[in-house]
Design a protein around this motif. Structure first.
Motif, PDB file in Angstrom:
ATOM      1  N   HIS A  98       0.840  -1.199   0.000  1.00 55.35           N
ATOM      2  CA  HIS A  98       0.000   0.000   0.000  1.00 55.35           C
ATOM      3  C   HIS A  98       0.876   1.249   0.000  1.00 55.35           C
ATOM      4  CE1 HIS A  98      -3.736  -2.165   1.032  1.00 55.35           C
ATOM      5  NE2 HIS A  98      -2.946  -2.934   1.757  1.00 55.35           N
ATOM      6  N   ARG A 151      -0.170   5.238   0.395  1.00 53.25           N
ATOM      7  CA  ARG A 151      -1.250   6.202   0.563  1.00 53.25           C
ATOM      8  C   ARG A 151      -0.641   7.600   0.712  1.00 53.25           C
ATOM      9  NH1 ARG A 151      -2.523   1.959   4.212  1.00 53.25           N
ATOM     10  NH2 ARG A 151      -4.353   0.724   3.573  1.00 53.25           N
ATOM     11  N   LEU A 152      -1.459   8.577   0.382  1.00 51.77           N
ATOM     12  CA  LEU A 152      -1.024   9.964   0.521  1.00 51.77           C
ATOM     13  C   LEU A 152      -2.168  10.781   1.100  1.00 51.77           C
ATOM     14  CD1 LEU A 152       1.303  11.980  -0.072  1.00 51.77           C
ATOM     15  CD2 LEU A 152       0.162  12.453  -2.250  1.00 51.77           C
ATOM     16  N   SER A 153      -1.873  11.562   2.129  1.00 55.80           N
ATOM     17  CA  SER A 153      -2.892  12.415   2.736  1.00 55.80           C
ATOM     18  C   SER A 153      -2.274  13.780   3.049  1.00 55.80           C
ATOM     19  CB  SER A 153      -3.439  11.772   4.020  1.00 55.80           C
ATOM     20  OG  SER A 153      -2.405  11.585   4.964  1.00 55.80           O
ATOM     21  N   ASP A 187       2.205   7.310   3.380  1.00 56.97           N
ATOM     22  CA  ASP A 187       2.065   6.124   4.238  1.00 56.97           C
ATOM     23  C   ASP A 187       2.337   4.901   3.384  1.00 56.97           C
ATOM     24  OD1 ASP A 187       1.464   4.258   6.133  1.00 56.97           O
ATOM     25  OD2 ASP A 187      -0.705   4.496   5.994  1.00 56.97           O
TER      26      ASP A 187
END
Length: 466
Positions: free
Chosen positions: A249, A251-253, A262
């Motif tokens: 995985h 992820r980007l926030s 992440d």
């Protein structure tokens, strides 16, 4: 053919249509659909060379479906051999080939006998062994070749002309023609990060049914591996063609502090120490063998206790599905389903009592036994409550864990541990049951036998201490 089967053939023939297509050329899809619709055909074949269409109405296909059911019942493997709908299509294609140019006159006995011979020939052709090669995402690291029941696992790099039975392979290299056939298989495995092949031999099934049986066998074999391995480490192990979550995985926030990446790697087996895989296989060889016998019996259809073995395979498949679930709510529902099918529930009521009976018979846990701030009975109640409320919508599915409501609290790790223990002990119990000469294929009788045997053992030990 039996008289009933002959009647079904005649019913199907009465609903068979063969006719010339419109003279318009070229014909497009709308023309063909219109022609099929006018004759109310639900299964049809077009021969553009002769300009004809032939097929069966809904009533005709129903007659062939009834014939398929009757023919399957005469087979040793029954519904495992071929799906009813698939066999109905096979029968339709056979009949259409013979009937498309004969007109509407009633079928003669010799024509039915000819069709019967073709059907027997088709069934005899299915009595063969098909070897399936199923790519799996099994481990981040190289693992040794090993067997689980009828399923053989080995590294993808071991794929060779000799292994596939290709004659004349030079230096264990595939020819350019062979590469054209195998290339898509290699690419599919590469895209799905599947470095392991599961090989399964399946006897006596139509091609699609054979492939399905092989995939089920691989799922159950992977579940057996998950049963003996430490929790979490191999939860993502799966067939390349199965529904599974990505193992990697990114992820980007963004929030008030800026961007936050992440990255998470959940490749199965990544955290296992070098050599740990082999040690666990050796340590749990007896459990793997017991579980493998349940799977072999189910796949071959020749076990002494087919219902008990099938129940075990069904439960183990549900266990495998539960481990892939990201939501605890759904995972718990699937784990409780695994327990239900393991104990082969005949009624929808009494789920809690079945779990308690299984815990007593297989794990020697009484209903009032303390499991750590909760009794066995309270634990069973919590599991059943969580599953029921999630599936009936009184608890939301899209939560990471079931809410604690009305005193019913359950943890997915605990439910998984119970399910795992029940499945493993069940496999060993079936072996002991068979060794004792028992052949009654009912879960209630086997569990009662296990409880009685355990009680006799306790009495014997107590008497020896006096």
């Amino acid at each position: 053919m039996t008289p009933n089967q002959k009647n079904l053939v005649r019913r199907a023939h009465s609903e068979f249509r063969s006719f010339a297509l419109p003279s318009k050329r070229p014909l497009d899809d709308r023309d063909l659909q219109a022609a099929q619709g006018r004759e109310r055909l639900v299964e049809a074949w077009t021969d553009l060379a002769t300009g004809t269409m032939a097929g069966f109405t809904q009533a005709g296909m129903q007659a062939l479906a009834d014939l398929a059911s009757d023919l399957r019942s005469e087979s040793r493997l029954g519904e495992k051999l071929v799906a009813k709908a698939a066999l109905a299509k096979v029968l339709a294609a056979m009949a259409a080939k013979s009937w498309k140019e004969r007109g509407d006159k009633e079928l003669a006995d010799d024509e039915i006998d000819k069709l019967s011979a073709e059907i027997r020939s088709w069934f005899s052709m299915q009595d063969r062994i098909r070897i399936h090669y199923v790519p799996c995402a099994l481990s981040a690291w190289a693992v040794p070749s090993f067997d689980i029941g009828p399923v053989k696992f080995y590294a993808f790099g071991a794929l060779s002309p000799a292994l596939l039975g290709i004659a004349g392979g030079k230096d264990e290299q595939f020819s350019p023609i062979d590469e054209l056939l195998i290339g898509p298989f290699r690419e599919f495995a590469r895209v799905r990060h599947a470095g392991t092949i599961a090989e399964v031999k399946v006897r006596g099934r139509e091609k699609k049914r054979s492939a399905l049986a092989a995939e089920i066998a691989v799922d159950v074999a992977l579940a057996i591996l998950q049963l003996v391995m430490p929790p979490k480490i191999f939860d993502r192990a799966a067939r390349a063609s199965a529904r599974s979550a990505p193992v990697y995985h990114v992820r980007l926030s963004r929030d008030s502090n800026g961007f936050s990446p992440d990255i998470e790697n959940e490749e199965p087996g990544r955290s296992l120490i070098p050599g740990g895989f082999e040690l666990i296989l050796k340590r749990d060889a007896s459990t793997i063998s017991a579980c493998g016998r349940r799977l072999s019996s189910y796949l071959e259809g020749d076990g002494v206790l087919p219902q008990l073995d099938e129940a075990w395979c069904n439960a183990t498949w549900w266990y495998h599905q539960a481990l892939a679930e990201p939501f605890e709510t759904v995972a718990i529902a699937k784990l409780e389903t695994a327990i239900e099918v393991l104990l082969r529930a005949e009624k929808t009521s009494g789920s809690k009592q079945r779990i308690l009976t299984g815990m007593k018979a297989l794990l020697d846990i009484d209903c009032d036994e303390d499991l750590g701030d909760i009794t066995a009975e309270q634990f069973a109640t919590s599991i059943v409550t969580a599953r029921s409320r999630v599936l009936h919508g009184t608890w939301p599915t899209l939560h990471t864990e079931p809410p604690n409501k009305n005193g019913a609290s359950v943890n997915v790790a605990d439910v998984q541990a119970l399910t795992r223990a029940l499945i493993i002990m069940y496999a060993h119990t079936v072996d002991r049951y068979l060794a004792a000469g028992k052949t009654d294929d009912k879960i209630e009788i086997m569990l009662k036998w296990q409880i009685d045997t355990a009680n006799l053992g306790k009495e014997s030990r107590q008497n020896s201490q006096l």
